[in-house]
Scaffold this motif. Structure first.
Motif, PDB file in Angstrom:
ATOM      1  N   ASN A  68     -53.753 -45.147  48.259  1.00 52.41           N
ATOM      2  CA  ASN A  68     -54.729 -44.115  48.587  1.00 52.41           C
ATOM      3  C   ASN A  68     -54.388 -43.432  49.902  1.00 52.41           C
ATOM      4  OD1 ASN A  68     -56.828 -44.844  46.434  1.00 52.41           O
ATOM      5  ND2 ASN A  68     -56.474 -46.782  47.485  1.00 52.41           N
ATOM      6  N   PRO A  69     -54.689 -42.152  50.005  1.00 49.25           N
ATOM      7  CA  PRO A  69     -54.386 -41.440  51.253  1.00 49.25           C
ATOM      8  C   PRO A  69     -55.247 -41.939  52.400  1.00 49.25           C
ATOM      9  CG  PRO A  69     -55.732 -40.079  49.804  1.00 49.25           C
ATOM     10  CD  PRO A  69     -55.338 -41.296  49.007  1.00 49.25           C
ATOM     11  N   THR A  70     -54.683 -41.935  53.596  1.00 46.54           N
ATOM     12  CA  THR A  70     -55.428 -42.382  54.772  1.00 46.54           C
ATOM     13  C   THR A  70     -56.357 -41.298  55.295  1.00 46.54           C
ATOM     14  OG1 THR A  70     -53.588 -41.672  56.149  1.00 46.54           O
ATOM     15  CG2 THR A  70     -53.618 -43.968  55.467  1.00 46.54           C
ATOM     16  N   VAL A  71     -56.158 -40.068  54.866  1.00 49.51           N
ATOM     17  CA  VAL A  71     -57.019 -38.963  55.277  1.00 49.51           C
ATOM     18  C   VAL A  71     -57.463 -38.208  54.038  1.00 49.51           C
ATOM     19  CG1 VAL A  71     -55.949 -38.688  57.543  1.00 49.51           C
ATOM     20  CG2 VAL A  71     -55.028 -37.440  55.587  1.00 49.51           C
ATOM     21  N   LYS A  72     -58.558 -37.474  54.186  1.00 50.62           N
ATOM     22  CA  LYS A  72     -59.042 -36.654  53.087  1.00 50.62           C
ATOM     23  C   LYS A  72     -58.240 -35.356  53.046  1.00 50.62           C
ATOM     24  CE  LYS A  72     -63.746 -38.466  53.439  1.00 50.62           C
ATOM     25  NZ  LYS A  72     -65.171 -38.141  53.703  1.00 50.62           N
ATOM     26  N   HIS A  73     -57.701 -35.047  51.886  1.00 51.98           N
ATOM     27  CA  HIS A  73     -56.905 -33.834  51.753  1.00 51.98           C
ATOM     28  C   HIS A  73     -57.793 -32.657  51.387  1.00 51.98           C
ATOM     29  CE1 HIS A  73     -53.181 -36.035  52.154  1.00 51.98           C
ATOM     30  NE2 HIS A  73     -53.488 -36.821  51.137  1.00 51.98           N
ATOM     31  N   ASN A  74     -57.491 -31.526  51.981  1.00 55.45           N
ATOM     32  CA  ASN A  74     -58.189 -30.308  51.577  1.00 55.45           C
ATOM     33  C   ASN A  74     -57.551 -29.770  50.303  1.00 55.45           C
ATOM     34  OD1 ASN A  74     -55.884 -28.656  52.306  1.00 55.45           O
ATOM     35  ND2 ASN A  74     -56.520 -28.859  54.436  1.00 55.45           N
ATOM     36  N   PRO A  75     -58.194 -28.796  49.637  1.00 57.83           N
ATOM     37  CA  PRO A  75     -57.647 -28.297  48.363  1.00 57.83           C
ATOM     38  C   PRO A  75     -56.205 -27.813  48.451  1.00 57.83           C
ATOM     39  CG  PRO A  75     -59.901 -27.553  48.650  1.00 57.83           C
ATOM     40  CD  PRO A  75     -59.514 -28.235  49.933  1.00 57.83           C
ATOM     41  N   THR A  76     -55.846 -27.170  49.561  1.00 57.00           N
ATOM     42  CA  THR A  76     -54.470 -26.669  49.706  1.00 57.00           C
ATOM     43  C   THR A  76     -53.466 -27.815  49.748  1.00 57.00           C
ATOM     44  OG1 THR A  76     -55.296 -24.758  50.949  1.00 57.00           O
ATOM     45  CG2 THR A  76     -52.942 -25.255  51.115  1.00 57.00           C
ATOM     46  N   GLU A  77     -53.791 -28.895  50.455  1.00 54.40           N
ATOM     47  CA  GLU A  77     -52.896 -30.047  50.535  1.00 54.40           C
ATOM     48  C   GLU A  77     -52.771 -30.740  49.184  1.00 54.40           C
ATOM     49  OE1 GLU A  77     -53.523 -31.423  55.191  1.00 54.40           O
ATOM     50  OE2 GLU A  77     -54.896 -32.137  53.648  1.00 54.40           O
ATOM     51  N   ILE A  78     -53.885 -30.816  48.444  1.00 56.29           N
ATOM     52  CA  ILE A  78     -53.834 -31.435  47.122  1.00 56.29           C
ATOM     53  C   ILE A  78     -52.945 -30.627  46.182  1.00 56.29           C
ATOM     54  CG2 ILE A  78     -55.207 -31.983  45.074  1.00 56.29           C
ATOM     55  CD1 ILE A  78     -57.471 -32.783  46.888  1.00 56.29           C
ATOM     56  N   VAL A  79     -53.037 -29.303  46.272  1.00 58.78           N
ATOM     57  CA  VAL A  79     -52.175 -28.444  45.453  1.00 58.78           C
ATOM     58  C   VAL A  79     -50.710 -28.692  45.791  1.00 58.78           C
ATOM     59  CG1 VAL A  79     -51.500 -26.058  45.006  1.00 58.78           C
ATOM     60  CG2 VAL A  79     -53.911 -26.669  45.065  1.00 58.78           C
ATOM     61  N   GLY A  80     -50.406 -28.834  47.091  1.00 60.54           N
ATOM     62  CA  GLY A  80     -49.031 -29.100  47.493  1.00 60.54           C
ATOM     63  C   GLY A  80     -48.519 -30.433  46.983  1.00 60.54           C
ATOM     64  N   LEU A  81     -49.347 -31.480  47.088  1.00 59.81           N
ATOM     65  CA  LEU A  81     -48.961 -32.800  46.575  1.00 59.81           C
ATOM     66  C   LEU A  81     -48.786 -32.774  45.066  1.00 59.81           C
ATOM     67  CD1 LEU A  81     -51.337 -35.029  48.745  1.00 59.81           C
ATOM     68  CD2 LEU A  81     -48.859 -34.871  48.943  1.00 59.81           C
ATOM     69  N   ALA A  82     -49.696 -32.083  44.375  1.00 57.72           N
ATOM     70  CA  ALA A  82     -49.594 -31.980  42.921  1.00 57.72           C
ATOM     71  C   ALA A  82     -48.319 -31.246  42.515  1.00 57.72           C
ATOM     72  CB  ALA A  82     -50.825 -31.274  42.355  1.00 57.72           C
ATOM     73  N   ALA A  83     -47.934 -30.234  43.307  1.00 62.30           N
ATOM     74  CA  ALA A  83     -46.704 -29.493  43.009  1.00 62.30           C
ATOM     75  C   ALA A  83     -45.471 -30.387  43.160  1.00 62.30           C
ATOM     76  CB  ALA A  83     -46.594 -28.277  43.932  1.00 62.30           C
ATOM     77  N   LEU A  84     -45.477 -31.247  44.199  1.00 67.77           N
ATOM     78  CA  LEU A  84     -44.355 -32.167  44.380  1.00 67.77           C
ATOM     79  C   LEU A  84     -44.257 -33.158  43.231  1.00 67.77           C
ATOM     80  CD1 LEU A  84     -44.658 -32.913  48.214  1.00 67.77           C
ATOM     81  CD2 LEU A  84     -42.925 -31.514  47.082  1.00 67.77           C
ATOM     82  N   LEU A  85     -45.401 -33.638  42.767  1.00 69.15           N
ATOM     83  CA  LEU A  85     -45.410 -34.592  41.660  1.00 69.15           C
ATOM     84  C   LEU A  85     -45.174 -33.905  40.318  1.00 69.15           C
ATOM     85  CD1 LEU A  85     -48.464 -36.735  42.828  1.00 69.15           C
ATOM     86  CD2 LEU A  85     -46.078 -37.466  42.776  1.00 69.15           C
TER      87      LEU A  85
END
Length: 241
Positions: A27-44
């Motif tokens: 689990n992430p140690t910090v809460k991701h904002n929508p933009t960060e989640i989009v970036g992580l989803a793009a990497l995956l």
């Protein structure tokens, strides 16, 4: 409609992999904002989609040759080999392709997440800790939160109830006892525990005075949770006898 389907096709695999990683306990140690989640989803999305496309092309090759042998025209299914991103975007309007693509994405998102949390993350943390030691900085734990380390990490691969003593720093006389049967997931906003058989465990503690194995201290709320060193025999039965 085309933009909506394209959004599902190009976002869902990465979001599924991100969800699996969270469910597997990383689990992430910090809460991701929508933009960060989009970036992580793009990497995956990249490894999930590459595996899905390769498998789809292999299945298409097998079925195309098999159906060709039976004199059946596979073009009636509006399917073809995937060569580039435009092919995925164009064929996403086909329900047959969409079904195959989503099934493969679901399967490979699980595999990508499993490989990441089982192997890649461990070696990545080893590399990070090696650099940190070189810089005279303490190592990072494999667990992403202290909550994980205390409540969710199993010792010797044996899952057994944790018996605790809980109280606030400013009110040490108001203590709660019990065995934990449910606890919050690490990414939940609130921390909560469900304690079982609280009154009996309180009687057992007053009688046996168990020692403390380790303590969890929530500095923000001032709550202390002590894990009690309870021996294997059934304490309640011993107390009754």
């Amino acid at each position: 409609m085309e933009q909506f389907i394209s959004l599902i096709v190009f976002s869902l695999p990465g979001l599924l992999a991100y969800l699996w990683i969270q469910m597997f306990g990383l689990n992430p140690t910090v809460k991701h904002n929508p933009t960060e989640i989009v970036g992580l989803a793009a990497l995956l999305w990249a490894p999930t989609t590459i595996l899905s496309v390769l498998t789809y092309n292999l299945l298409y090759f097998i079925f195309d040759n098999f159906l060709g042998f039976l004199k059946i025209d596979i073009s009636s299914l509006t399917l073809r080999y995937i060569i580039n991103i435009n092919d995925i975007n164009e064929m996403s309007l086909s329900l047959v392709f969409l079904l195959y693509y989503l099934m493969l994405s679901g399967l490979f998102s699980f595999i990508v997440a499993w490989v990441w949390v089982t192997y890649i993350y461990k070696y990545m943390m080893d590399l990070v800790n090696w650099v940190r030691v070189k810089r005279k900085i303490s190592k990072l734990s494999q667990e992403t939160t202290v909550w994980d380390s205390f409540f969710l990490k199993l010792e010797e691969n044996k899952e057994s109830p944790i018996v605790i003593e809980m109280y606030k720093i400013d009110k040490p006389e108001e203590k709660q006892y019990g065995s934990i049967i449910r606890m919050s997931r690490p990414f939940e906003t609130e921390r909560a525990l469900i304690l079982h058989d609280s009154e009996n465990w309180k009687l057992a503690y007053n009688h046996f005075q168990y020692s403390i194995k380790r303590s969890y201290v929530d500095i923000k709320s001032g709550i202390i949770i002590n894990e009690l060193d309870v021996p294997p025999p059934q304490v309640i039965e011993s107390l009754d006898n």
